[in-house]
Write an enzyme that holds these catalytic residues in place. Structure first.
Site, PDB file in Angstrom:
ATOM      1  N   GLU A  50      -5.172  -5.671  10.639  1.00  0.00           N
ATOM      2  CA  GLU A  50      -4.189  -4.609  10.798  1.00  0.00           C
ATOM      3  C   GLU A  50      -4.429  -3.891  12.132  1.00  0.00           C
ATOM      4  O   GLU A  50      -5.228  -2.944  12.204  1.00  0.00           O
ATOM      5  CB  GLU A  50      -4.325  -3.593   9.668  1.00  0.00           C
ATOM      6  CG  GLU A  50      -4.016  -4.164   8.313  1.00  0.00           C
ATOM      7  CD  GLU A  50      -3.304  -3.153   7.442  1.00  0.00           C
ATOM      8  OE1 GLU A  50      -2.199  -3.454   6.985  1.00  0.00           O
ATOM      9  OE2 GLU A  50      -3.832  -2.039   7.259  1.00  0.00           O
ATOM     10  N   GLY A  77       2.812  -1.369   4.339  1.00  0.00           N
ATOM     11  CA  GLY A  77       2.820   0.059   4.061  1.00  0.00           C
ATOM     12  C   GLY A  77       4.243   0.534   3.812  1.00  0.00           C
ATOM     13  O   GLY A  77       4.792   0.399   2.701  1.00  0.00           O
ATOM     14  N   GLU A 128      -6.634   4.255   8.171  1.00  0.00           N
ATOM     15  CA  GLU A 128      -6.544   5.690   7.851  1.00  0.00           C
ATOM     16  C   GLU A 128      -7.868   6.201   7.276  1.00  0.00           C
ATOM     17  O   GLU A 128      -8.247   7.347   7.496  1.00  0.00           O
ATOM     18  CB  GLU A 128      -5.368   5.937   6.896  1.00  0.00           C
ATOM     19  CG  GLU A 128      -4.051   5.865   7.666  1.00  0.00           C
ATOM     20  CD  GLU A 128      -2.897   5.257   6.897  1.00  0.00           C
ATOM     21  OE1 GLU A 128      -2.876   5.330   5.669  1.00  0.00           O
ATOM     22  OE2 GLU A 128      -2.003   4.678   7.567  1.00  0.00           O
ATOM     23  N   ASN A 154       0.866  -1.180   0.000  1.00  0.00           N
ATOM     24  CA  ASN A 154       0.000   0.000   0.000  1.00  0.00           C
ATOM     25  C   ASN A 154       0.904   1.232   0.000  1.00  0.00           C
ATOM     26  O   ASN A 154       1.537   1.544   1.000  1.00  0.00           O
ATOM     27  CB  ASN A 154      -0.884  -0.036   1.268  1.00  0.00           C
ATOM     28  CG  ASN A 154      -1.738   1.209   1.416  1.00  0.00           C
ATOM     29  OD1 ASN A 154      -1.810   2.043   0.512  1.00  0.00           O
ATOM     30  ND2 ASN A 154      -2.380   1.337   2.564  1.00  0.00           N
ATOM     31  N   TRP A 155       0.948   1.903  -1.147  1.00  0.00           N
ATOM     32  CA  TRP A 155       1.876   3.050  -1.269  1.00  0.00           C
ATOM     33  C   TRP A 155       1.321   4.317  -0.627  1.00  0.00           C
ATOM     34  O   TRP A 155       2.004   5.328  -0.565  1.00  0.00           O
ATOM     35  CB  TRP A 155       2.199   3.311  -2.744  1.00  0.00           C
ATOM     36  CG  TRP A 155       2.953   2.196  -3.412  1.00  0.00           C
ATOM     37  CD1 TRP A 155       3.429   1.055  -2.832  1.00  0.00           C
ATOM     38  CD2 TRP A 155       3.337   2.120  -4.799  1.00  0.00           C
ATOM     39  NE1 TRP A 155       4.067   0.266  -3.758  1.00  0.00           N
ATOM     40  CE2 TRP A 155       4.023   0.897  -4.978  1.00  0.00           C
ATOM     41  CE3 TRP A 155       3.150   2.942  -5.902  1.00  0.00           C
ATOM     42  CZ2 TRP A 155       4.539   0.496  -6.213  1.00  0.00           C
ATOM     43  CZ3 TRP A 155       3.658   2.547  -7.135  1.00  0.00           C
ATOM     44  CH2 TRP A 155       4.350   1.343  -7.292  1.00  0.00           C
ATOM     45  N   LYS A 156       0.084   4.264  -0.221  1.00  0.00           N
ATOM     46  CA  LYS A 156      -0.567   5.424   0.418  1.00  0.00           C
ATOM     47  C   LYS A 156      -0.365   6.687  -0.433  1.00  0.00           C
ATOM     48  O   LYS A 156      -0.299   6.594  -1.654  1.00  0.00           O
ATOM     49  CB  LYS A 156      -0.055   5.600   1.846  1.00  0.00           C
ATOM     50  CG  LYS A 156      -0.181   4.301   2.658  1.00  0.00           C
ATOM     51  CD  LYS A 156       0.017   4.490   4.128  1.00  0.00           C
ATOM     52  CE  LYS A 156      -0.084   3.146   4.831  1.00  0.00           C
ATOM     53  NZ  LYS A 156       0.041   3.251   6.269  1.00  0.00           N
ATOM     54  N   SER A 189       3.647  -2.740  10.350  1.00  0.00           N
ATOM     55  CA  SER A 189       5.108  -2.646  10.509  1.00  0.00           C
ATOM     56  C   SER A 189       5.848  -3.886  10.006  1.00  0.00           C
ATOM     57  O   SER A 189       6.853  -4.297  10.591  1.00  0.00           O
ATOM     58  CB  SER A 189       5.479  -2.394  11.975  1.00  0.00           C
ATOM     59  OG  SER A 189       4.889  -1.201  12.433  1.00  0.00           O
ATOM     60  N   HIS A 225      -9.395   0.616   5.466  1.00  0.00           N
ATOM     61  CA  HIS A 225      -8.069   0.832   6.058  1.00  0.00           C
ATOM     62  C   HIS A 225      -8.208   1.785   7.249  1.00  0.00           C
ATOM     63  O   HIS A 225      -9.045   2.692   7.229  1.00  0.00           O
ATOM     64  CB  HIS A 225      -7.130   1.419   5.004  1.00  0.00           C
ATOM     65  CG  HIS A 225      -5.710   1.460   5.483  1.00  0.00           C
ATOM     66  ND1 HIS A 225      -5.237   2.467   6.298  1.00  0.00           N
ATOM     67  CD2 HIS A 225      -4.683   0.601   5.304  1.00  0.00           C
ATOM     68  CE1 HIS A 225      -3.971   2.219   6.588  1.00  0.00           C
ATOM     69  NE2 HIS A 225      -3.610   1.096   5.993  1.00  0.00           N
ATOM     70  N   GLY A 247       3.001   6.496  13.558  1.00  0.00           N
ATOM     71  CA  GLY A 247       3.978   6.871  14.561  1.00  0.00           C
ATOM     72  C   GLY A 247       4.134   5.805  15.632  1.00  0.00           C
ATOM     73  O   GLY A 247       4.719   6.033  16.674  1.00  0.00           O
TER      74      GLY A 247
HETATM   75  C1  PEP Z   1      -0.740  -0.120   6.524  1.00  0.00           C
HETATM   76  O1  PEP Z   1      -0.921   1.084   6.695  1.00  0.00           O
HETATM   77  O2  PEP Z   1      -1.578  -0.816   5.930  1.00  0.00           O
HETATM   78  C2  PEP Z   1       0.476  -0.717   7.052  1.00  0.00           C
HETATM   79  C3  PEP Z   1       0.489  -1.989   7.309  1.00  0.00           C
HETATM   80  O3  PEP Z   1       1.502   0.156   7.231  1.00  0.00           O
HETATM   81  P1  PEP Z   1       2.966  -0.201   7.786  1.00  0.00           P
HETATM   82  O4  PEP Z   1       3.426  -1.448   7.098  1.00  0.00           O
HETATM   83  O5  PEP Z   1       3.776   0.999   7.421  1.00  0.00           O
HETATM   84  O6  PEP Z   1       2.817  -0.381   9.255  1.00  0.00           O
END
Ligand code: PEP
Length: 258
Positions: free
Chosen positions: A165, A234, A95, A8-10, A213, A93, A174
């Protein structure tokens, strides 16, 4: 069941940067049986990348869309407008839930719209840190899973992917916390049980991914969890060597399992 590695490139990369990055990935990714690699770039880049990608190696996903097909919805993009460009669509998601205030109702409409449009929704579910602290994880997961699937016909259940997630483990928020494989195993089991109780045996065919993460250093520990069918990534999906390493790890773990 296939293993899914989804990046997921956001809201990162311009169209040009997305194209260059995909070019780099395509040069290194080789199609492998039973492994599905998906990247979800910004909506802006979907047209360009859909012409560029080799779908045997890397498929595309949408990060967001609106559930209506056409109409007076300023700023939105519909499944009808993107369905020829992507195979997958991320829904729910954290976000979208917490920054953009999407509700369970919005999410169930999106899941149903994606299926109607022939796309595979990747329904994200996960508890926040305070929900976890107050012992509400099981209830939250149950509500989000069943709420998101509410408008999905039983025979369409296997057209859905679920991604667990935990919001507290997503690096972009963060967070410095990382879920242990045991945390993930417990949550995946809960999700599978919820599906089984509601849909019966079909539940065993629903891929359930983990995201939070994930990096090349910990990818194997999550992919080795029984019942974990892949990863949603992400931050690490924006770094070619990291993403490519994770794909290789997924291939190895899959081969060792079979
Ligand atoms: C995400 O936002 O879907 C995600 C898993 O982010 P990250 O891998 O950066 O924690």
């Amino acid at each position: 069941m296939k293993t899914y590695i989804v990046g997921n490139w956001k809201m990162n990369f311009t169209v040009g940067e997305s194209s260059l990055y995909l070019h780099k990935l395509l040069a290194k990714v080789h199609a492998a049986r039973g492994l599905e690699v998906v990247v979800a770039p910004s909506t802006m880049a979907l047209q360009t990348l859909s012409l560029q990608t080799d779908r045997r190696k890397i498929k595309l996903g949408a990060q967001n869309f609106y559930h209506q097909d056409f109409g007076a919805y300023t700023g939105e993009v519909s499944i009808a407008q993107i369905r020829s460009l992507v195979d997958y669509a991320i829904v729910g998601h954290s976000e979208r839930r917490y920054v953009f205030r999407e509700t369970d109702k919005d999410i169930k409409l999106k899941v149903a719209a994606a299926i109607r449009g022939g796309l595979t929704p990747i329904l994200c579910v996960g508890e926040t840190e305070s929900e976890r602290t107050f012992g509400e994880t099981a209830d939250v997961l149950r509500d989000q899973v069943l709420g998101g699937l509410m408008d999905v016909a039983k025979e369409d259940l296997t057209k859905v992917i679920i991604a667990y997630e935990p919001v507290w483990a997503i690096s972009g928020h963060g967070s410095v916390k990382v879920a242990t494989p045991l945390d993930v195993k417990e949550a995946l089991t809960l999700i599978r049980k919820t599906l089984y109780e509601t849909y019966g045996k079909k539940a065993l065919e629903v891929p359930i991914l983990f995201g939070g993460s994930v990096k090349s250093l910990n990818a194997e520990s999550y992919l080795s969890i029984p019942g974990c069918n892949g990863l949603l990534i992400g931050g690490a999906s924006l770094i070619a060597p990291e993403f490519l390493d994770i794909i290789e790890i997924a291939k190895r773990v899959k081969n060792e399992r079979e």
